[in-house]
Motif scaffolding. Structure first.
Motif, PDB file in Angstrom:
ATOM      1  N   ASN A 131      -0.339  -2.232  -5.112  1.00 42.25           N
ATOM      2  CA  ASN A 131       0.136  -2.813  -3.858  1.00 42.25           C
ATOM      3  C   ASN A 131       0.227  -4.334  -4.032  1.00 42.25           C
ATOM      4  O   ASN A 131      -0.291  -4.877  -5.015  1.00 42.25           O
ATOM      5  CB  ASN A 131      -0.728  -2.350  -2.672  1.00 42.25           C
ATOM      6  N   PRO A 132       0.913  -5.007  -3.114  1.00 46.98           N
ATOM      7  CA  PRO A 132       1.146  -6.447  -3.295  1.00 46.98           C
ATOM      8  C   PRO A 132      -0.146  -7.265  -3.365  1.00 46.98           C
ATOM      9  O   PRO A 132      -0.179  -8.338  -3.964  1.00 46.98           O
ATOM     10  CB  PRO A 132       1.963  -6.842  -2.059  1.00 46.98           C
ATOM     11  N   GLN A 133      -1.243  -6.763  -2.782  1.00 43.46           N
ATOM     12  CA  GLN A 133      -2.503  -7.509  -2.787  1.00 43.46           C
ATOM     13  C   GLN A 133      -3.262  -7.344  -4.106  1.00 43.46           C
ATOM     14  O   GLN A 133      -4.274  -7.984  -4.333  1.00 43.46           O
ATOM     15  CB  GLN A 133      -3.413  -7.048  -1.634  1.00 43.46           C
ATOM     16  N   GLY A 134      -2.815  -6.430  -4.950  1.00 38.76           N
ATOM     17  CA  GLY A 134      -3.458  -6.282  -6.256  1.00 38.76           C
ATOM     18  C   GLY A 134      -4.317  -5.039  -6.396  1.00 38.76           C
ATOM     19  O   GLY A 134      -4.913  -4.814  -7.452  1.00 38.76           O
ATOM     20  N   ALA A 135      -4.416  -4.218  -5.341  1.00 41.71           N
ATOM     21  CA  ALA A 135      -5.124  -2.939  -5.493  1.00 41.71           C
ATOM     22  C   ALA A 135      -4.276  -2.025  -6.375  1.00 41.71           C
ATOM     23  O   ALA A 135      -3.061  -2.195  -6.480  1.00 41.71           O
ATOM     24  CB  ALA A 135      -5.353  -2.301  -4.125  1.00 41.71           C
ATOM     25  N   SER A 136      -4.924  -1.037  -7.007  1.00 39.36           N
ATOM     26  CA  SER A 136      -4.171  -0.138  -7.884  1.00 39.36           C
ATOM     27  C   SER A 136      -4.801   1.245  -7.921  1.00 39.36           C
ATOM     28  O   SER A 136      -5.968   1.434  -7.557  1.00 39.36           O
ATOM     29  CB  SER A 136      -4.106  -0.714  -9.309  1.00 39.36           C
ATOM     30  N   ALA A 137      -4.000   2.206  -8.351  1.00 41.12           N
ATOM     31  CA  ALA A 137      -4.496   3.569  -8.587  1.00 41.12           C
ATOM     32  C   ALA A 137      -3.753   4.105  -9.798  1.00 41.12           C
ATOM     33  O   ALA A 137      -2.595   3.757 -10.018  1.00 41.12           O
ATOM     34  CB  ALA A 137      -4.259   4.458  -7.373  1.00 41.12           C
ATOM     35  N   ARG A 138      -4.448   4.923 -10.584  1.00 38.82           N
ATOM     36  CA  ARG A 138      -3.813   5.510 -11.756  1.00 38.82           C
ATOM     37  C   ARG A 138      -3.888   7.031 -11.643  1.00 38.82           C
ATOM     38  O   ARG A 138      -4.935   7.580 -11.278  1.00 38.82           O
ATOM     39  CB  ARG A 138      -4.535   5.037 -13.022  1.00 38.82           C
ATOM     40  N   VAL A 139      -2.791   7.679 -11.928  1.00 34.03           N
ATOM     41  CA  VAL A 139      -2.694   9.134 -11.800  1.00 34.03           C
ATOM     42  C   VAL A 139      -2.212   9.686 -13.129  1.00 34.03           C
ATOM     43  O   VAL A 139      -1.223   9.196 -13.684  1.00 34.03           O
ATOM     44  CB  VAL A 139      -1.676   9.534 -10.703  1.00 34.03           C
ATOM     45  N   SER A 140      -2.885  10.712 -13.624  1.00 39.59           N
ATOM     46  CA  SER A 140      -2.481  11.315 -14.895  1.00 39.59           C
ATOM     47  C   SER A 140      -1.735  12.623 -14.644  1.00 39.59           C
ATOM     48  O   SER A 140      -2.086  13.376 -13.729  1.00 39.59           O
ATOM     49  CB  SER A 140      -3.725  11.596 -15.750  1.00 39.59           C
ATOM     50  N   LEU A 141      -0.747  12.892 -15.480  1.00 42.59           N
ATOM     51  CA  LEU A 141      -0.080  14.197 -15.389  1.00 42.59           C
ATOM     52  C   LEU A 141      -1.024  15.302 -15.859  1.00 42.59           C
ATOM     53  O   LEU A 141      -0.806  16.468 -15.571  1.00 42.59           O
ATOM     54  CB  LEU A 141       1.204  14.212 -16.215  1.00 42.59           C
ATOM     55  N   HIS A 142      -2.051  14.935 -16.599  1.00 40.29           N
ATOM     56  CA  HIS A 142      -3.077  15.915 -16.971  1.00 40.29           C
ATOM     57  C   HIS A 142      -3.932  16.215 -15.742  1.00 40.29           C
ATOM     58  O   HIS A 142      -4.756  15.412 -15.318  1.00 40.29           O
ATOM     59  CB  HIS A 142      -3.933  15.345 -18.115  1.00 40.29           C
ATOM     60  N   GLY A 143      -3.690  17.358 -15.134  1.00 34.27           N
ATOM     61  CA  GLY A 143      -4.465  17.765 -13.972  1.00 34.27           C
ATOM     62  C   GLY A 143      -3.977  17.187 -12.652  1.00 34.27           C
ATOM     63  O   GLY A 143      -4.526  17.492 -11.607  1.00 34.27           O
ATOM     64  N   GLY A 144      -2.963  16.314 -12.698  1.00 39.26           N
ATOM     65  CA  GLY A 144      -2.587  15.612 -11.470  1.00 39.26           C
ATOM     66  C   GLY A 144      -3.785  14.806 -10.963  1.00 39.26           C
ATOM     67  O   GLY A 144      -3.977  14.595  -9.772  1.00 39.26           O
ATOM     68  N   GLN A 145      -4.593  14.349 -11.915  1.00 39.02           N
ATOM     69  CA  GLN A 145      -5.891  13.755 -11.584  1.00 39.02           C
ATOM     70  C   GLN A 145      -5.759  12.249 -11.369  1.00 39.02           C
ATOM     71  O   GLN A 145      -5.195  11.543 -12.210  1.00 39.02           O
ATOM     72  CB  GLN A 145      -6.858  14.051 -12.733  1.00 39.02           C
ATOM     73  N   VAL A 146      -6.305  11.775 -10.257  1.00 34.40           N
ATOM     74  CA  VAL A 146      -6.437  10.332 -10.079  1.00 34.40           C
ATOM     75  C   VAL A 146      -7.584   9.895 -10.991  1.00 34.40           C
ATOM     76  O   VAL A 146      -8.682  10.446 -10.927  1.00 34.40           O
ATOM     77  CB  VAL A 146      -6.746   9.981  -8.607  1.00 34.40           C
ATOM     78  N   THR A 147      -7.333   8.941 -11.878  1.00 36.69           N
ATOM     79  CA  THR A 147      -8.362   8.548 -12.843  1.00 36.69           C
ATOM     80  C   THR A 147      -8.906   7.148 -12.583  1.00 36.69           C
ATOM     81  O   THR A 147      -9.860   6.730 -13.238  1.00 36.69           O
ATOM     82  CB  THR A 147      -7.807   8.614 -14.284  1.00 36.69           C
TER      83      THR A 147
END
Ligand code: BG6
Length: 293
Positions: free
Chosen positions: A14-30
């Motif tokens: 997001n513009p404020q610098g927060a982030s999330a990472r999602v893997s195609l392995h499991g559809g898992q948020v890592t």
């Protein structure tokens, strides 16, 4: 980008610098980080990033079975599959505000999956990061079979905490729960907020839609809001069980707590053509509140 096994992962920002990472392995948020770059989800230092094993941490998805009460592998197969990116998802009818960064993933059963669980489905997962840094996971599961089927479900959310003995959960007081440490017997929680001094492995039944996890030492409160997910799993392996898990450090139980929005006690049944939606939103605030309750 790719992970160590060459599997795609998507980073939302997001513009404020927060982030999330999602893997195609499991559809898992890592990973999920706030705008100061602080990681909010726990990942074990011993986690194994190698399919089909699900990675120890983040938010694995338990589907179509929670736990090992059933014919499938523990927590079902969704978390160990490689998902695809869904380029053309059907519109979401939820009240989704704009200004979000999101990704849509899709899981369909393979021939192998149909051998152990003979029900055709489409599982669509949207992971979104809002401008305020909140993380939302929206699962839509559709029966594309000729017959009804039933499943259980959980967002197995590994929260990062400073010290488990300083953590408490609000919103589960007085509820009935199934205790996995005790043949799944049913008990009733007494009046107080939940604190931790030994192994906990419970399914709290039919909870309110807002749960708060207070990390006193970090002055951080996780607020979990859920829809379509009546139950809440609370899990901490404590010292003995930690030592028995190959992909988990002996002392790491102090820095994590799993609190899952789930549908377990009463499985979800879908008739042919029907769709179910289960939504979890995670926010971090500096004090405790579930104001709408
Ligand atoms: C919890 C279960 O939700 O998940 C526990 O209630 C289990 O019994 C834990 O040990 C971890 O499961 P897994 O398969 O990821 O090691």
């Amino acid at each position: 980008s790719k992970d160590w096994n060459g599997i795609d992962q998507i980073v939302l920002r997001n513009p404020q610098g927060a982030s999330a990472r999602v893997s195609l392995h499991g559809g898992q948020v890592t990973s999920w980080r706030n705008d100061r770059g602080e990681e909010l989800l726990f990942t074990s230092s011993k986690a194994i990033f190698k399919p089909p094993k699900s990675m120890r941490g983040g938010i694995p998805i338990c589907f179509p079975q929670f736990g090992n009460c059933g014919s499938l592998e523990q927590h079902g197969f969704a978390r160990s599959k490689i998902w695809t990116i869904d380029d053309n998802p059907p519109p979401l009818h939820l009240n989704e505000s704009t200004g979000k960064s999101f990704i849509d993933l899709l899981l369909k059963p393979s021939e192998e999956d149909l051998k152990c669980w003979p029900h055709s489905f489409e599982f669509r997962l949207r992971v979104s990061l809002a401008s305020d840094g909140n993380l939302a996971l929206i699962s839509r599961i559709r029966n594309i079979n000729g017959k009804p089927f039933s499943f259980s479900f959980a967002y197995h959310t590994y929260l990062s905490v400073s010290d488990i003995s300083e953590v408490r959960i609000e919103g589960l007081e007085t509820l009935d729960y199934l205790d996995n440490l005790c043949q799944r017997n049913r008990f009733t929680e007494q009046g107080d907020a939940i604190t931790f001094e030994s192994e906990v492995d419970r399914v709290y039944l039919s909870s309110q839609n807002c749960i708060a996890v207070l990390d006193h030492e970090r002055k951080r409160t996780y607020v979990l809001r859920k829809e379509g997910l009546p139950d809440v799993v609370v899990w901490n392996p404590w010292d003995k069980k930690s030592k028995s898990m190959a992909d988990f450090g002996d002392e790491e139980y102090k820095q994590m707590l799993c609190v899952d929005g789930a549908a377990i006690e009463k499985p979800i049944t879908l008739k042919p053509g029907e769709e179910w939606t289960g939504r979890l939103e995670l926010a971090v605030v500096s004090s405790s509140f579930c104001s709408e309750n």
